[in-house]
Design a protein around this motif. Structure first.
Motif, PDB file in Angstrom:
ATOM      1  N   UNK A 282     -21.702  -4.906  34.838  1.00 43.47           N
ATOM      2  CA  UNK A 282     -22.693  -5.810  34.478  1.00 43.47           C
ATOM      3  C   UNK A 282     -23.501  -6.320  35.621  1.00 43.47           C
ATOM      4  N   UNK A 283     -22.880  -6.352  36.664  1.00 48.24           N
ATOM      5  CA  UNK A 283     -23.814  -6.880  37.871  1.00 48.24           C
ATOM      6  C   UNK A 283     -23.248  -7.914  38.677  1.00 48.24           C
ATOM      7  N   UNK A 284     -23.102  -7.962  39.870  1.00 46.25           N
ATOM      8  CA  UNK A 284     -22.458  -8.805  40.746  1.00 46.25           C
ATOM      9  C   UNK A 284     -22.753 -10.377  40.683  1.00 46.25           C
ATOM     10  N   UNK A 285     -23.817 -10.436  40.283  1.00 44.24           N
ATOM     11  CA  UNK A 285     -24.137 -12.006  39.987  1.00 44.24           C
ATOM     12  C   UNK A 285     -23.055 -12.842  39.077  1.00 44.24           C
ATOM     13  N   UNK A 286     -22.645 -11.785  37.992  1.00 45.45           N
ATOM     14  CA  UNK A 286     -21.584 -12.300  36.944  1.00 45.45           C
ATOM     15  C   UNK A 286     -20.140 -12.319  37.450  1.00 45.45           C
ATOM     16  N   UNK A 287     -19.956 -11.808  38.647  1.00 46.12           N
ATOM     17  CA  UNK A 287     -18.569 -11.481  39.078  1.00 46.12           C
ATOM     18  C   UNK A 287     -17.946 -12.969  39.702  1.00 46.12           C
ATOM     19  N   UNK A 288     -18.498 -14.033  39.886  1.00 43.18           N
ATOM     20  CA  UNK A 288     -17.749 -15.296  40.161  1.00 43.18           C
ATOM     21  C   UNK A 288     -17.228 -15.728  38.829  1.00 43.18           C
ATOM     22  N   UNK A 289     -17.810 -15.396  37.463  1.00 42.44           N
ATOM     23  CA  UNK A 289     -17.455 -16.003  36.495  1.00 42.44           C
ATOM     24  C   UNK A 289     -16.073 -16.082  36.171  1.00 42.44           C
ATOM     25  N   UNK A 290     -15.241 -14.963  36.538  1.00 40.96           N
ATOM     26  CA  UNK A 290     -13.727 -14.961  36.116  1.00 40.96           C
ATOM     27  C   UNK A 290     -12.916 -15.993  37.061  1.00 40.96           C
ATOM     28  N   UNK A 291     -13.456 -16.335  38.270  1.00 39.32           N
ATOM     29  CA  UNK A 291     -12.951 -17.208  39.024  1.00 39.32           C
ATOM     30  C   UNK A 291     -12.908 -18.722  38.488  1.00 39.32           C
ATOM     31  N   UNK A 292     -14.107 -19.003  38.106  1.00 44.34           N
ATOM     32  CA  UNK A 292     -14.677 -20.240  37.467  1.00 44.34           C
ATOM     33  C   UNK A 292     -13.639 -20.377  36.381  1.00 44.34           C
ATOM     34  N   UNK A 293     -13.783 -19.324  35.480  1.00 33.58           N
ATOM     35  CA  UNK A 293     -13.052 -19.502  34.090  1.00 33.58           C
ATOM     36  C   UNK A 293     -11.460 -19.633  34.554  1.00 33.58           C
ATOM     37  N   UNK A 294     -11.115 -19.004  35.352  1.00 39.73           N
ATOM     38  CA  UNK A 294      -9.415 -19.026  35.990  1.00 39.73           C
ATOM     39  C   UNK A 294      -9.207 -20.534  36.192  1.00 39.73           C
ATOM     40  N   UNK A 295     -10.090 -20.986  36.967  1.00 44.33           N
ATOM     41  CA  UNK A 295      -9.706 -22.533  37.516  1.00 44.33           C
ATOM     42  C   UNK A 295      -9.788 -23.606  36.253  1.00 44.33           C
ATOM     43  N   UNK A 296     -10.854 -23.208  35.149  1.00 47.96           N
ATOM     44  CA  UNK A 296     -10.941 -24.226  34.014  1.00 47.96           C
ATOM     45  C   UNK A 296      -9.432 -23.980  33.541  1.00 47.96           C
ATOM     46  N   UNK A 297      -9.058 -22.801  33.150  1.00 50.34           N
ATOM     47  CA  UNK A 297      -8.044 -22.275  32.277  1.00 50.34           C
ATOM     48  C   UNK A 297      -6.705 -23.077  32.988  1.00 50.34           C
ATOM     49  N   UNK A 298      -6.412 -22.840  34.253  1.00 53.70           N
ATOM     50  CA  UNK A 298      -5.400 -23.350  35.109  1.00 53.70           C
ATOM     51  C   UNK A 298      -5.350 -24.820  34.898  1.00 53.70           C
ATOM     52  N   UNK A 299      -6.397 -25.594  35.077  1.00 52.07           N
ATOM     53  CA  UNK A 299      -6.521 -27.186  34.474  1.00 52.07           C
ATOM     54  C   UNK A 299      -6.197 -27.368  33.375  1.00 52.07           C
ATOM     55  N   UNK A 300      -6.554 -26.587  32.394  1.00 49.64           N
ATOM     56  CA  UNK A 300      -6.257 -27.029  31.128  1.00 49.64           C
ATOM     57  C   UNK A 300      -4.486 -26.693  30.962  1.00 49.64           C
TER      58      UNK A 300
END
Length: 315
Positions: A282-300
């Motif tokens: 879908x494009x490299x601009x969307x690539x950082x989303x999993x990293x952000x989501x992983x950080x949020x999930x790990x904090x939860x």
């Protein structure tokens, strides 16, 4: 297992500990606590001797760090009579802050200077890296990678140096483990900086290398965290044992700490596996989303595992 403690050291520790426990009712609980304290004292004396203290000086200092043994026995056994009358009268007014002040260890001036200097270096590297990725002060990929490495090195040295220091509540971490913590932390920070350089300056295929470095660093940190043993001084252990609130679950349940390490590794491995998938689909601009989501999930997950369950309520 070999024991390199000198007989003089052991004799001095035993003598001082017997003096400290003089007059205390030798109940099974008090004897168990005495043996636990003895082991901690011998380990602490060995550290002080390595640092240059004589056996007698090291033993005396280690025992002095304990504070009032009667208070430790009272806290561990719940027996108010284990303390002297004056100590029983003073304990209700004593706070955790006062106890910490009594056992306070001042940071070494050289450590403070090193930390300040390295913090300035790390801050300057971070600002330069961010500005170098923007049109305000554009830099080539090579210098940016070097700056990211310098940032990671500074953070890693700060981490290892801090863990090697004795604090009011904790003994120093062994040099090998402290260096491992510092190296893994520095590698993780450097890999994140390298990933930013890849997104803005290099071909995105290099993002795989950044992901491998980050996953390796996270795996090392997880393993170190899962195998970490108690560093608290005896007075802190006694205070935690006497506390009524739930406290840090990882300190009470090492298995939970190990599970969190495994969960973290799985979360980050999944995130970095999704980065190239999203980039090529879908494009490299969307690539950082999993990293952000992983950080949020790990904090939860961290919040849930630390505070979402009271193990004692299940008994």
């Amino acid at each position: 297992m070999s024991d390199n403690r000198s007989p003089r050291t052991s004799t001095e520790v035993h003598r001082l500990l017997d003096e400290a426990f003089a007059g205390i009712d030798p109940t099974p609980e008090a004897q168990d606590l005495k043996e636990e304290i003895r082991d901690n004292l011998l380990s602490r004396v060995a550290e002080l001797e390595v640092a240059g203290a004589s056996p007698a000086e090291a033993a005396r200092r280690a025992v002095d760090e304990l504070g009032d043994v009667r208070e430790l026995v009272a806290a561990a056994t719940g027996d108010a009579d284990a303390s002297a009358p004056s100590a029983r009268a003073a304990r209700p007014a004593a706070s955790a802050a006062q106890t910490a002040l009594r056992h306070r260890v001042r940071p070494k001036p050289a450590f403070v200077v090193r930390t300040v200097v390295l913090s300035i270096v790390a801050a300057a590297a971070l600002v330069t890296l961010v500005l170098g990725l923007t049109p305000l002060m554009p830099l080539a990929a090579g210098p940016l990678i070097a700056i990211a490495a310098a940032l990671g090195l500074a953070i890693g040295v700060i981490t290892a140096d801090a863990l090697r220091q004795e604090t009011t509540t904790n003994y120093p971490l062994p040099t090998g483990r402290a260096v491992a913590f510092g190296a893994a932390t520095g590698t993780l920070v450097a890999s994140l900086g390298f990933a930013a350089v890849v997104v803005w300056r290099l071909e995105l295929v290099w993002l795989v290398l950044a992901a491998v470095l980050a996953v390796a660093a996270i795996a090392v940190l997880s393993a170190l965290g899962a195998t970490q043993t108690n560093r608290h001084k005896p007075w802190v252990v006694a205070m935690h044992r006497d506390a009524v609130e739930v406290g840090n679950r990882f300190e009470q349940d090492p298995a939970a700490a190990a599970r969190f390490g495994i969960y973290s590794a799985v979360i980050w491995l999944t995130a970095f596996a999704l980065v190239p998938v999203l980039g090529f689909t879908v494009g490299w601009w969307w690539a950082p989303l999993p990293v952000v989501a992983a950080f949020i999930v790990m904090m939860l997950v961290l919040a849930r595992m630390l505070f979402g369950h009271d193990a004692r309520s299940s008994h």
